[in-house]
Design an enzyme around this catalytic site. Structure first.
Site, PDB file in Angstrom:
ATOM      1  N   THR A   1      14.746  -6.280  39.438  1.00  0.00           N
ATOM      2  CA  THR A   1      15.525  -5.206  40.039  1.00  0.00           C
ATOM      3  C   THR A   1      16.951  -5.677  40.334  1.00  0.00           C
ATOM      4  O   THR A   1      17.164  -6.750  40.885  1.00  0.00           O
ATOM      5  CB  THR A   1      14.854  -4.713  41.331  1.00  0.00           C
ATOM      6  OG1 THR A   1      13.568  -4.176  41.016  1.00  0.00           O
ATOM      7  CG2 THR A   1      15.688  -3.657  42.042  1.00  0.00           C
TER       8      THR A   1
ATOM      9  N   ASN B   1      15.923  -1.789  35.795  1.00  0.00           N
ATOM     10  CA  ASN B   1      15.288  -1.421  37.060  1.00  0.00           C
ATOM     11  C   ASN B   1      16.327  -1.550  38.167  1.00  0.00           C
ATOM     12  O   ASN B   1      16.913  -2.613  38.354  1.00  0.00           O
ATOM     13  CB  ASN B   1      14.092  -2.350  37.296  1.00  0.00           C
ATOM     14  CG  ASN B   1      13.289  -2.004  38.530  1.00  0.00           C
ATOM     15  OD1 ASN B   1      13.806  -2.018  39.641  1.00  0.00           O
ATOM     16  ND2 ASN B   1      12.010  -1.750  38.341  1.00  0.00           N
TER      17      ASN B   1
ATOM     18  N   SER C   1       9.035  -1.438  46.382  1.00  0.00           N
ATOM     19  CA  SER C   1       8.861  -2.829  46.786  1.00  0.00           C
ATOM     20  C   SER C   1       8.539  -2.877  48.274  1.00  0.00           C
ATOM     21  O   SER C   1       9.215  -2.233  49.081  1.00  0.00           O
ATOM     22  CB  SER C   1      10.131  -3.636  46.514  1.00  0.00           C
ATOM     23  OG  SER C   1      10.047  -4.898  47.158  1.00  0.00           O
TER      24      SER C   1
ATOM     25  N   LYS D   1       9.278   4.272  40.048  1.00  0.00           N
ATOM     26  CA  LYS D   1       8.198   3.300  40.260  1.00  0.00           C
ATOM     27  C   LYS D   1       7.643   3.455  41.668  1.00  0.00           C
ATOM     28  O   LYS D   1       8.372   3.323  42.651  1.00  0.00           O
ATOM     29  CB  LYS D   1       8.706   1.872  40.037  1.00  0.00           C
ATOM     30  CG  LYS D   1       7.584   0.830  40.021  1.00  0.00           C
ATOM     31  CD  LYS D   1       8.078  -0.499  39.485  1.00  0.00           C
ATOM     32  CE  LYS D   1       6.932  -1.484  39.288  1.00  0.00           C
ATOM     33  NZ  LYS D   1       7.396  -2.744  38.665  1.00  0.00           N
TER      34      LYS D   1
ATOM     35  N   GLY E   1      -1.348  -9.066  40.132  1.00  0.00           N
ATOM     36  CA  GLY E   1      -2.337  -9.805  39.368  1.00  0.00           C
ATOM     37  C   GLY E   1      -3.676  -9.093  39.319  1.00  0.00           C
ATOM     38  O   GLY E   1      -3.793  -7.902  39.630  1.00  0.00           O
TER      39      GLY E   1
ATOM     40  N   TYR F   1       3.180  -8.648  34.123  1.00  0.00           N
ATOM     41  CA  TYR F   1       4.011  -9.779  34.547  1.00  0.00           C
ATOM     42  C   TYR F   1       3.122 -10.936  34.977  1.00  0.00           C
ATOM     43  O   TYR F   1       3.103 -11.993  34.351  1.00  0.00           O
ATOM     44  CB  TYR F   1       4.980  -9.365  35.653  1.00  0.00           C
ATOM     45  CG  TYR F   1       5.814 -10.491  36.260  1.00  0.00           C
ATOM     46  CD1 TYR F   1       5.788 -11.792  35.756  1.00  0.00           C
ATOM     47  CD2 TYR F   1       6.640 -10.257  37.346  1.00  0.00           C
ATOM     48  CE1 TYR F   1       6.547 -12.808  36.315  1.00  0.00           C
ATOM     49  CE2 TYR F   1       7.405 -11.270  37.911  1.00  0.00           C
ATOM     50  CZ  TYR F   1       7.343 -12.549  37.398  1.00  0.00           C
ATOM     51  OH  TYR F   1       8.089 -13.557  37.957  1.00  0.00           O
ATOM     52  N   THR F   2       2.322 -10.731  36.028  1.00  0.00           N
ATOM     53  CA  THR F   2       1.523 -11.834  36.566  1.00  0.00           C
ATOM     54  C   THR F   2       0.565 -12.399  35.525  1.00  0.00           C
ATOM     55  O   THR F   2       0.318 -13.608  35.494  1.00  0.00           O
ATOM     56  CB  THR F   2       0.757 -11.375  37.818  1.00  0.00           C
ATOM     57  OG1 THR F   2       1.699 -10.850  38.766  1.00  0.00           O
ATOM     58  CG2 THR F   2       0.010 -12.531  38.465  1.00  0.00           C
TER      59      THR F   2
END
Length: 364
Positions: free
Chosen positions: A85, A139, A173, A215, A266, A316-317
């Site tokens: 971001t 982002n 977030s 998002k 994750g 991502y994770t």
């Protein structure tokens, strides 16, 4: 490749602090040390929000925060990469340590707080790749100390309009105090009105219309999902990304680090984010694009997201634990699934399991 990484590469990287390991991986991509051969399959291509993606698998925001390696990520096999971001002004984020591995859970807790070098640094880097092929999204976020946070999102649209193939408005977030409040109906109405007005103004000047995605968090009530879906429809939003990290700690095996403050990503996020994705699909209907994120670490989990209602997916994770060979492994698995299911395109598998996923009960 991902198996070799899990036995050797991950062991080496995990001897470093999580943030140092991340920096080393960025360096590896910059230098070209990390390369992977990935298959191309026309059956994996998908058209979403006016963009033709070579495959539905994307790199989620948070990895390439400063737009340093988007093209290297595309070379790993990703059909698109999302940088950021990004906030208008540079900010250092929260104090370290702020990334915590939960190895037994194949998870990460982070409380980074939108650490990034700001619009100007990313603009210079993205300008150098102007004209290159490949879908790179931006982002955008707000500085922690911004007096008018919505103005920061508008600034992101205007700054990167000619360089981004799409935008993601990140209001979910958990690591910027008060940010998630922008998901509430009245605040969301003002945010989307101003952001989409800026997008339309920029688009009218250059005859390019960039899609804008929103998002959202996975920790929303059904009533909050109702409000977001209604506002997205009313404002003619281009799509919704489901979801960001969770504040839930349900079902974690690893007691170490599990009580750390921050967002959990994750494998443990997979169930929750997929249920919320399916519930959002039921609310927005078949036409609005949805991007599924959370816990994708295999072809099976990617396919489950698509069957739950996702047009595109991001990870991502999973890359942290499985390594740079993971995108190719997932794409090969999706190609196999298409043949096994007897369809001609990955898009035909969307929504197959939406009802079943939406009916699942979430544990707090």
């Amino acid at each position: 490749m991902s198996g070799l990484f899990e036995t050797l590469g991950r062991r080496a990287l995990f001897t470093f602090d999580a943030e140092q390991a991340h920096g080393l991986s960025i360096t590896g991509l910059k230098t070209g040390i990390v390369t992977c051969r990935t298959p191309e399959d026309p059956a994996l291509s998908v058209k979403v929000a006016g963009l033709k993606f070579p495959n539905p698998l994307g790199m989620a925001a948070g990895y390439d925060k400063n737009a340093e390696v988007p093209d290297a990520l595309l070379k790993l096999g990703f059909g698109f990469a999302e940088v950021g971001t990004l906030t208008p002004r540079p900010q250092s984020g929260n104090p370290r340590p702020r990334i915590f591995r939960l190895v037994d859970d194949k998870a990460v807790i982070n409380r980074l707080g939108f650490n990034n070098e700001g619009h100007e640094a990313a603009f210079k880097r993205l300008s150098r790749r102007a004209g290159k092929s490949g879908i790179v999204g931006v982002n955008i976020g707000a500085n922690k100390d911004a007096e008018d946070r919505i103005a920061d999102y508008v600034a992101g649209i205007r700054r990167f309009y000619l360089l981004a193939r799409y935008f993601t408005v990140n209001i979910s977030s958990p690591n910027t105090p008060g940010l998630r409040n922008l998901q509430a109906r009245e605040a969301l109405h003002e945010l989307l009105s101003r952001v989409l007005e800026a997008r339309d103004e920029e688009g009218n000047m250059c005859t390019l219309k960039r899609p804008v995605f929103l998002k959202i968090a996975p920790d929303l009530t059904d009533e909050e999902l109702d409000d977001i879906a209604a506002e997205a429809d009313a404002q003619k939003l281009d799509g919704i990304i489901v979801s960001n990290t969770t504040l839930s700690r349900s079902g974690l095996k690893n007691p170490e680090n599990s009580n750390e403050t921050g967002g959990l990503s994750g494998a443990p996020l997979f169930e929750r984010s997929t249920v919320v994705l399916a519930r959002m699909r039921e609310r927005v209907g078949p036409d609005m694009p949805l991007i599924g994120v959370g816990g994708i670490d295999s072809a099976e989990t990617a396919l489950a997201k698509i069957k739950a209602g996702a047009d595109l997916v991001q990870l991502y994770t999973g890359l942290i634990y499985r390594g740079p060979g993971l995108p190719g492994e997932i794409l090969r698995g999706l190609s196999t699934a298409i043949k096994h299911e007897g369809v001609s395109s990955i898009a035909e598998l969307r929504d197959r399991d939406t009802k079943e996923w939406a009916a699942r009960k979430l544990i707090s």
